[in-house]
Write a protein that holds these residues in place. Structure first.
Motif, short mmCIF file in Angstrom:
data_model
loop_
_atom_site.label_atom_id
_atom_site.label_comp_id
_atom_site.label_asym_id
_atom_site.label_seq_id
_atom_site.Cartn_x
_atom_site.Cartn_y
_atom_site.Cartn_z
N ARG A 155 -6.21 9.44 4.36
CA ARG A 155 -7.23 8.63 5.03
C ARG A 155 -6.93 7.14 4.87
O ARG A 155 -6.99 6.37 5.84
CB ARG A 155 -8.62 8.94 4.47
N ILE A 156 -6.63 6.72 3.65
CA ILE A 156 -6.33 5.30 3.40
C ILE A 156 -5.13 4.86 4.22
O ILE A 156 -5.14 3.79 4.84
CB ILE A 156 -6.10 5.05 1.89
N LEU A 216 0.83 -1.20 0.00
CA LEU A 216 0.00 0.00 0.00
C LEU A 216 0.86 1.25 0.00
O LEU A 216 0.58 2.21 -0.73
CB LEU A 216 -0.95 -0.01 1.20
N CYS A 217 1.93 1.25 0.79
CA CYS A 217 2.85 2.40 0.81
C CYS A 217 3.45 2.63 -0.57
O CYS A 217 3.54 3.77 -1.04
CB CYS A 217 3.97 2.18 1.83
N LEU A 218 3.85 1.55 -1.21
CA LEU A 218 4.44 1.67 -2.55
C LEU A 218 3.43 2.19 -3.57
O LEU A 218 3.77 3.02 -4.43
CB LEU A 218 5.04 0.34 -3.00
N LEU A 219 2.20 1.74 -3.48
CA LEU A 219 1.15 2.25 -4.36
C LEU A 219 0.92 3.75 -4.13
O LEU A 219 0.76 4.51 -5.09
CB LEU A 219 -0.16 1.49 -4.16
N THR A 229 -5.61 -1.84 -5.20
CA THR A 229 -6.29 -1.52 -3.94
C THR A 229 -7.61 -2.29 -3.85
O THR A 229 -8.05 -2.62 -2.76
CB THR A 229 -6.52 -0.01 -3.78
N GLY A 230 -8.23 -2.57 -4.99
CA GLY A 230 -9.44 -3.40 -4.99
C GLY A 230 -9.14 -4.79 -4.46
O GLY A 230 -9.93 -5.38 -3.73
N ARG A 231 -7.99 -5.32 -4.83
CA ARG A 231 -7.58 -6.64 -4.33
C ARG A 231 -7.30 -6.59 -2.83
O ARG A 231 -7.58 -7.54 -2.11
CB ARG A 231 -6.32 -7.12 -5.04
#
Length: 193
Positions: free
Chosen positions: A124-125, A14-17, A188-190
């Motif tokens: 937020r995410i 998530l951080c990388l995205l 992120t959907g996954r």
């Protein structure tokens, strides 16, 4: 999905995205400013006129941060980020297809607003899905990604201008912006879907 349900590996992903999104946001936002002298010469306009799109973007970005901060707390943040990236890419495309100040100023005004759709929902995410350690790392990584994008933009744009003109920087921003939007929404959907 909350922090308790996401593994360390997914927190890193998530951080990388987020880094990827924020890097691309700089590529799709700063490219006009980096190309401004060349655009000014090609369109044969003065500095003050050439700077209008940057001012328009600055104003809409600032106002948009407030609006999107409010919206980001109430709506799906993943989709807001996707919309921001796609919108910014389309503004870049509009800027190269209809190269006139009458188009560039409103396109860059819209681009500023689309850009403001990225940071508030991203925070937020990150806050909702990262533990304290990964949140700190993520904030540093995202900050570094924006700096890296700025350096890359300032290094490559003069090369693009010399080889094929200023529009190449915009076409590249369009392609990368759209590609990363779909990488973001899919991955992120996954993670959260």
């Amino acid at each position: 999905m909350g922090k308790a349900n996401i593994s360390g590996k997914r927190m890193k992903a998530l951080c990388l995205l987020c880094c990827l999104v924020y890097c691309v946001s700089y590529l799709t936002r700063l490219n006009y400013a980096v190309c401004m002298v060349e655009i000014q010469a090609v369109l044969r306009i003065g500095k003050h006129i050439a700077g209008l799109p940057v001012t328009a973007s600055f104003l809409s970005y600032g106002a948009g941060q407030i609006i999107c901060g409010f919206l980001g707390d109430r709506h799906e943040p993943r989709k807001m980020i996707f919309t921001g990236l796609i919108g910014s890419a389309l503004c870049n495309l509009l800027a190269v297809l209809l190269t006139r100040m009458e188009v560039l100023v409103p396109a860059w005004f819209a681009n500023g607003f689309f850009q403001s759709m990225l940071w508030p929902p991203m925070v937020r995410i990150m806050a909702e899905n990262l533990d304290e350690n990964w949140y700190r790392k993520g904030c540093v990584w995202v900050s570094l990604s924006s700096s890296g994008a700025t350096v890359v933009l300032y290094l490559l744009t003069p090369l693009f201008i010399r080889i094929s003109g200023w529009k190449t920087a915009f076409y590249l921003a369009v392609a990368v912006g759209i590609a990363v939007a779909f990488v973001w929404i899919r991955n992120t959907g996954r993670m959260f879907g």
